[in-house]
Design an enzyme around this catalytic site. Sequence first.
Site, PDB file in Angstrom:
ATOM      1  N   HIS A 105       0.886  -1.169   0.000  1.00 42.81           N
ATOM      2  CA  HIS A 105       0.000   0.000   0.000  1.00 42.81           C
ATOM      3  C   HIS A 105       0.923   1.218   0.000  1.00 42.81           C
ATOM      4  CE1 HIS A 105      -2.308  -3.034   2.317  1.00 42.81           C
ATOM      5  NE2 HIS A 105      -3.392  -2.482   1.825  1.00 42.81           N
ATOM      6  N   ASP A 141       2.461   2.027   3.274  1.00 38.44           N
ATOM      7  CA  ASP A 141       3.347   1.034   3.896  1.00 38.44           C
ATOM      8  C   ASP A 141       4.790   1.449   3.633  1.00 38.44           C
ATOM      9  OD1 ASP A 141       1.081  -0.560   4.269  1.00 38.44           O
ATOM     10  OD2 ASP A 141       1.476  -1.773   2.477  1.00 38.44           O
TER      11      ASP A 141
HETATM   12  C1  XUL Z   1      -7.481  -6.687   4.156  1.00 35.39           C
HETATM   13  C2  XUL Z   1      -6.598  -7.090   3.059  1.00 35.39           C
HETATM   14  C3  XUL Z   1      -5.749  -6.037   2.462  1.00 35.39           C
HETATM   15  C4  XUL Z   1      -5.617  -6.119   0.987  1.00 35.39           C
HETATM   16  C5  XUL Z   1      -4.888  -4.951   0.361  1.00 35.39           C
HETATM   17  O1  XUL Z   1      -8.202  -7.714   4.721  1.00 35.39           O
HETATM   18  O2  XUL Z   1      -6.546  -8.247   2.699  1.00 35.39           O
HETATM   19  O3  XUL Z   1      -4.504  -6.072   3.075  1.00 35.39           O
HETATM   20  O4  XUL Z   1      -4.977  -7.272   0.586  1.00 35.39           O
HETATM   21  O5  XUL Z   1      -5.457  -3.731   0.689  1.00 35.39           O
END
Ligand code: XUL
Length: 442
Positions: A107, A110
Site C-alpha cells: 500500500h 506502507d
Molecule cells: C485486508 C486485506 C488487504 C488487501 C490490500 O483484509 O486483505 O490487506 O490485501 O489492501
Amino acid sequence: MSIILGDKEYFKGIPEIVYEGKESDNPLAFKYYDANKVVAGKSLKEHFRFAIAYWHTFCGTGGDPFGPGTKLFPWDVSNDPMQRAKNKMDAAFEFFTKIGAPYYCFHDFDLVEEADKFSDSEDRLAKITEYAVEKQAASGVKLLWGTANLFSHPRYMNGAATNPDFTVVTRAAAQIKNAIDATIRLGGENYVFWGGREGYMTLLNTDMKSELDHMARFLHLCKDYARGQGFKGNFLIEPKPMEPTKHQYDFDAATVIGFLRQYDLLDDFKLNLEVNHATLAQHTMQHEMQVAANAGALGSMDANRGDYQNGWDTDQFPMNIGELTEMMLVFLEVGGLQGGGVNFDAKTRRNSTDLEDIFLAHIGGMDAFARALLVADQILTNSDYQKLKQKRYQSFSSEQGKAFESGEMDLKALAELGRNTDDLTPSSGKQELFENIINQYI
Ligand code: XUL
Ligand code: CO
C-alpha cells in the site's frame, strides 16, 4: 538473485534460504519448495510467483484491540520518517532476496508514513518510490501489485469512493492517482483495489444505489487514467464480505463479477482472491477460485488462512495441506492465475517476536503451497480423479444431452424425455471416494 543489503544487515545470521528436501532438519531451509522444479510444464517459481506483503511483514508490529505492538523492528528506530522508510526498505529487500521471493506488494503508506499535509505525503512517496526503483534494479525483485490505503485514516471512516461526502471522494482520488503513478513507475504488474471501508454499517443512513454507482464511476476513472499512462496490467478487486464494515460491497467473487459486468468493467478487472476472505464469506477458497475462473477473472491470490474456531480474519500463514491440495486442483485445472501471483497476506502471531519467525512463517507457507501443488499434479496425472468427475456428467454426451447443451432442444422436448423416467436410478456422488483420493496422494 543475490542477497541485497543496505548499510546494515537486519536479519543477521540468516543466510539465503535454499531447498534441502524433506529429509532436512534445518528449519531455515525449504523442504518442498524447489523453485526450479518443473511440474505440469512450469517451474514452481513460475506457477506461484510468490510475493511478500509489505504491510504485515515490515509494518505490522502485532498490536491488537487489547494491547500495543510486541515487535520492535530494528528498521523502525530513526526519528526521521524518510530515514525510517529507507531502513525499512533495506530490510524488506534483504528479506525478499534471502527468502528468494520474486515479487512484493504494497500500500502507498506502507512504504513511507503519511505526513500531516498532502503535499508532504506526495513528496515522501515520490522519494521512496525512486529508492525502490534502485532496490528493484539491484536485486531483480519485482512489484506484483501496488494499492492505496484508503481505509486507515479517520477521513475515510465513511468510505473512500463510496463516501457520502464528495470532498472525501476527491481526496481519495488525489491519493489513488499517486499510488497508481508509483505502481507504474515501479513496473507493477497489477493494481489492486481492496474495498477497505467501501460498504456500510446500517442501511438506515445509506443510499446504497448511489454509493455503488460512485464506486463504479471511480473505478472507471482510475482505469482510464492508468491506461492513459501506459499501464498494461490487470486491475484487481479483492473481495471480502465484512470487516471493517458490517457489509462490504465486494462481498465475494460472485458479487464482484456481477458488479464488474453491470458496470462494464470486466474487460480490465479481474479478482485478487484471499483465502481468509473466502472463509469469512462462508465459502471455500476453491469455490471462489472456480467462480472467478468461470468468468475468466482469476487474476491473483492472497495466501493465508483463518482460524477454524473463531471466524475472524486472523491472516495466519497457510499450512493445511488437505485444503491447499483442493485449491491447487482448481489452480491446475483452470490453468493458474491470469497475470497475478501468490501474495502472503499473512502475519506471524503477536507473540512470535523473533525476526527469524518471519522467515519460518514464509518458508512454511511456500513449502505448503509447493507440497500441495505436487500432490494435486499427482492426482491429476495418476489417479482416476478427473475420470470420476467426468463420469458424473457422461449422460450429457448422449445425442439428446448434447442437443440440450447446445440449445437445440426446447422445454417441450426436454419434458417429453422426462415422461419416461419412472425407473431412473440416481447415481452416487461418491464424495468419500474423492476425499480418499486426496488423502491417498498427500
Ligand atoms: C485486508 C486485506 C488487504 C488487501 C490490500 O483484509 O486483505 O490487506 O490485501 O489492501
Ligand atoms: Co488481502
